[in-house]
Motif scaffolding. Structure first.
Motif, PDB file in Angstrom:
ATOM      1  N   MET A   1       0.823  -1.204   0.000  1.00 11.65           N
ATOM      2  CA  MET A   1       0.000   0.000   0.000  1.00 11.65           C
ATOM      3  C   MET A   1       0.863   1.262   0.000  1.00 11.65           C
ATOM      4  O   MET A   1       0.517   2.246   0.600  1.00 11.65           O
ATOM      5  CB  MET A   1      -0.927   0.001   1.226  1.00 11.65           C
ATOM      6  N   LYS A   2       1.980   1.191  -0.673  1.00 11.72           N
ATOM      7  CA  LYS A   2       2.873   2.344  -0.758  1.00 11.72           C
ATOM      8  C   LYS A   2       2.173   3.518  -1.438  1.00 11.72           C
ATOM      9  O   LYS A   2       2.422   4.673  -1.099  1.00 11.72           O
ATOM     10  CB  LYS A   2       4.146   1.942  -1.517  1.00 11.72           C
ATOM     11  N   GLU A   3       1.272   3.204  -2.385  1.00  8.53           N
ATOM     12  CA  GLU A   3       0.569   4.276  -3.094  1.00  8.53           C
ATOM     13  C   GLU A   3      -0.289   5.097  -2.148  1.00  8.53           C
ATOM     14  O   GLU A   3      -0.422   6.304  -2.293  1.00  8.53           O
ATOM     15  CB  GLU A   3      -0.300   3.688  -4.214  1.00  8.53           C
ATOM     16  N   PHE A   4      -0.897   4.431  -1.151  1.00  8.81           N
ATOM     17  CA  PHE A   4      -1.672   5.164  -0.155  1.00  8.81           C
ATOM     18  C   PHE A   4      -0.789   6.201   0.526  1.00  8.81           C
ATOM     19  O   PHE A   4      -1.154   7.357   0.688  1.00  8.81           O
ATOM     20  CB  PHE A   4      -2.277   4.211   0.890  1.00  8.81           C
ATOM     21  N   GLY A   5       0.383   5.771   0.948  1.00  9.31           N
ATOM     22  CA  GLY A   5       1.309   6.676   1.627  1.00  9.31           C
ATOM     23  C   GLY A   5       1.718   7.848   0.750  1.00  9.31           C
ATOM     24  O   GLY A   5       1.813   8.987   1.210  1.00  9.31           O
ATOM     25  N   GLU A   6       1.947   7.567  -0.544  1.00 14.20           N
ATOM     26  CA  GLU A   6       2.316   8.643  -1.477  1.00 14.20           C
ATOM     27  C   GLU A   6       1.168   9.636  -1.647  1.00 14.20           C
ATOM     28  O   GLU A   6       1.383  10.852  -1.685  1.00 14.20           O
ATOM     29  CB  GLU A   6       2.714   8.043  -2.827  1.00 14.20           C
ATOM     30  N   ARG A   7      -0.061   9.117  -1.723  1.00 13.16           N
ATOM     31  CA  ARG A   7      -1.221  10.011  -1.858  1.00 13.16           C
ATOM     32  C   ARG A   7      -1.406  10.855  -0.604  1.00 13.16           C
ATOM     33  O   ARG A   7      -1.671  12.047  -0.673  1.00 13.16           O
ATOM     34  CB  ARG A   7      -2.497   9.206  -2.162  1.00 13.16           C
ATOM     35  N   LEU A   8      -1.234  10.229   0.552  1.00  7.34           N
ATOM     36  CA  LEU A   8      -1.373  10.960   1.812  1.00  7.34           C
ATOM     37  C   LEU A   8      -0.327  12.067   1.903  1.00  7.34           C
ATOM     38  O   LEU A   8      -0.632  13.208   2.264  1.00  7.34           O
ATOM     39  CB  LEU A   8      -1.246   9.993   2.997  1.00  7.34           C
ATOM     40  N   GLN A   9       0.902  11.734   1.564  1.00  5.94           N
ATOM     41  CA  GLN A   9       1.980  12.729   1.606  1.00  5.94           C
ATOM     42  C   GLN A   9       1.688  13.877   0.629  1.00  5.94           C
ATOM     43  O   GLN A   9       1.880  15.052   0.956  1.00  5.94           O
ATOM     44  CB  GLN A   9       3.308  12.058   1.263  1.00  5.94           C
ATOM     45  N   ARG A  10       1.198  13.519  -0.547  1.00  2.21           N
ATOM     46  CA  ARG A  10       0.877  14.545  -1.554  1.00  2.21           C
ATOM     47  C   ARG A  10      -0.239  15.465  -1.061  1.00  2.21           C
ATOM     48  O   ARG A  10      -0.151  16.688  -1.194  1.00  2.21           O
ATOM     49  CB  ARG A  10       0.465  13.847  -2.850  1.00  2.21           C
ATOM     50  N   THR A  46      -9.902   6.300  11.324  1.00  4.39           N
ATOM     51  CA  THR A  46      -8.878   7.292  10.982  1.00  4.39           C
ATOM     52  C   THR A  46      -8.859   7.537   9.478  1.00  4.39           C
ATOM     53  O   THR A  46      -8.696   8.680   9.028  1.00  4.39           O
ATOM     54  CB  THR A  46      -7.492   6.825  11.470  1.00  4.39           C
ATOM     55  N   MET A  47      -9.040   6.476   8.718  1.00  2.38           N
ATOM     56  CA  MET A  47      -9.091   6.604   7.251  1.00  2.38           C
ATOM     57  C   MET A  47     -10.250   7.522   6.849  1.00  2.38           C
ATOM     58  O   MET A  47     -10.096   8.386   5.983  1.00  2.38           O
ATOM     59  CB  MET A  47      -9.246   5.215   6.626  1.00  2.38           C
ATOM     60  N   ILE A  48     -11.398   7.334   7.506  1.00  7.58           N
ATOM     61  CA  ILE A  48     -12.570   8.187   7.217  1.00  7.58           C
ATOM     62  C   ILE A  48     -12.265   9.634   7.590  1.00  7.58           C
ATOM     63  O   ILE A  48     -12.595  10.565   6.857  1.00  7.58           O
ATOM     64  CB  ILE A  48     -13.812   7.651   7.957  1.00  7.58           C
ATOM     65  N   SER A  49     -11.593   9.831   8.734  1.00  5.34           N
ATOM     66  CA  SER A  49     -11.211  11.187   9.158  1.00  5.34           C
ATOM     67  C   SER A  49     -10.263  11.841   8.155  1.00  5.34           C
ATOM     68  O   SER A  49     -10.386  13.029   7.847  1.00  5.34           O
ATOM     69  CB  SER A  49     -10.545  11.154  10.533  1.00  5.34           C
ATOM     70  N   LEU A  50      -9.308  11.050   7.659  1.00  2.36           N
ATOM     71  CA  LEU A  50      -8.374  11.577   6.650  1.00  2.36           C
ATOM     72  C   LEU A  50      -9.115  12.007   5.384  1.00  2.36           C
ATOM     73  O   LEU A  50      -8.862  13.092   4.839  1.00  2.36           O
ATOM     74  CB  LEU A  50      -7.323  10.519   6.294  1.00  2.36           C
ATOM     75  N   ALA A  51     -10.018  11.157   4.907  1.00  4.40           N
ATOM     76  CA  ALA A  51     -10.781  11.479   3.690  1.00  4.40           C
ATOM     77  C   ALA A  51     -11.601  12.745   3.898  1.00  4.40           C
ATOM     78  O   ALA A  51     -11.654  13.618   3.021  1.00  4.40           O
ATOM     79  CB  ALA A  51     -11.681  10.306   3.302  1.00  4.40           C
ATOM     80  N   ALA A  52     -12.250  12.869   5.053  1.00  3.01           N
ATOM     81  CA  ALA A  52     -13.055  14.060   5.340  1.00  3.01           C
ATOM     82  C   ALA A  52     -12.171  15.299   5.442  1.00  3.01           C
ATOM     83  O   ALA A  52     -12.498  16.359   4.903  1.00  3.01           O
ATOM     84  CB  ALA A  52     -13.849  13.856   6.631  1.00  3.01           C
ATOM     85  N   LEU A  61      -8.355   7.869  -1.725  1.00  2.00           N
ATOM     86  CA  LEU A  61      -7.330   7.693  -0.713  1.00  2.00           C
ATOM     87  C   LEU A  61      -6.717   6.288  -0.764  1.00  2.00           C
ATOM     88  O   LEU A  61      -5.497   6.130  -0.725  1.00  2.00           O
ATOM     89  CB  LEU A  61      -7.935   7.952   0.669  1.00  2.00           C
ATOM     90  N   LEU A  62      -7.562   5.272  -0.896  1.00  2.00           N
ATOM     91  CA  LEU A  62      -7.074   3.887  -0.889  1.00  2.00           C
ATOM     92  C   LEU A  62      -6.610   3.399  -2.258  1.00  2.00           C
ATOM     93  O   LEU A  62      -5.598   2.724  -2.374  1.00  2.00           O
ATOM     94  CB  LEU A  62      -8.168   2.955  -0.375  1.00  2.00           C
ATOM     95  N   LEU A  63      -7.399   3.738  -3.300  1.00  4.54           N
ATOM     96  CA  LEU A  63      -7.162   3.151  -4.614  1.00  4.54           C
ATOM     97  C   LEU A  63      -6.658   4.136  -5.668  1.00  4.54           C
ATOM     98  O   LEU A  63      -6.292   3.736  -6.766  1.00  4.54           O
ATOM     99  CB  LEU A  63      -8.456   2.502  -5.128  1.00  4.54           C
ATOM    100  N   GLY A  64      -6.704   5.432  -5.351  1.00  2.00           N
ATOM    101  CA  GLY A  64      -6.268   6.436  -6.321  1.00  2.00           C
ATOM    102  C   GLY A  64      -7.324   6.758  -7.359  1.00  2.00           C
ATOM    103  O   GLY A  64      -7.021   7.392  -8.361  1.00  2.00           O
ATOM    104  N   LYS A  65      -8.558   6.316  -7.135  1.00  2.00           N
ATOM    105  CA  LYS A  65      -9.633   6.558  -8.102  1.00  2.00           C
ATOM    106  C   LYS A  65     -10.374   7.836  -7.747  1.00  2.00           C
ATOM    107  O   LYS A  65     -10.321   8.313  -6.627  1.00  2.00           O
ATOM    108  CB  LYS A  65     -10.641   5.399  -8.098  1.00  2.00           C
TER     109      LYS A  65
END
Length: 175
Positions: A1-10, A46-52, A61-65
């Protein structure tokens, strides 16, 4: 799930936040943010909080879609430019139509043309008399400018239509 981390950082960098600042916003430790950016997934809540917080979907956030913020921002920027361009186009078109007819009107006030004066006598006889004068109608007829006047009127109407349409569209979007 490295892509998740990259999206979060971005997303964090797009908001101009440090890991500490984001951690404070979400009430977690800086180390938790660092782990997530390295690819570890947080708890579902926490994932829901991040998305909000970042105003993105969980799918993104999870899939890049879906609603990639950079794409949404680019579309918004293009949309603003297009709206402004349409407003400018409407103003120029309406102004050109108005000025074209205005110039013809001004010329008709300075250039003398033959005018036919029609009078009806009491006995029913119609009398036609020629004269010279200043008249928009006779100026247009004399110089065969009917199509040009119609063209300028249409330009004016099209320009006004574009402006009104953009105004209504902007009003609907702001509601």
């Amino acid at each position: 799930m490295k892509e998740f981390g990259e999206r979060l950082q971005r997303l964090r960098r797009m908001k101009g936040l440090s890991q500490e600042q984001l951690a404070a916003e979400l009430h977690v430790s800086r180390q938790a943010i660092s782990k997530w950016e390295q690819g570890n997934l947080p708890e579902t809540e926490t994932m829901i909080s991040l998305a909000a917080y970042f105003e993105v979907s969980l799918d993104y956030l999870l899939l890049g879609k879906e609603n990639d913020p950079a794409i949404v921002l680019e579309k918004d920027t293009r949309s603003d430019f297009t709206q402004k361009l349409k407003i400018v186009l409407g103003i120029i078109t309406a102004a050109f139509g108005f000025l074209g007819n205005f110039v013809i009107y001004i010329l008709s006030r300075f250039i003398e043309v033959p005018i036919t004066i029609v009078t009806k006598l009491e006995n029913g006889v119609t009398n036609y008399r020629g004269a010279r004068g200043f008249s928009f109608r006779y100026f247009v007829e004399n110089f065969n400018l009917e199509l040009l006047v119609i063209f300028f009127i249409l330009l004016l109407l099209v320009g006004l239509f574009i402006l009104i349409r953009q105004y209504v569209k902007t009003k609907k979007e702001s509601e």
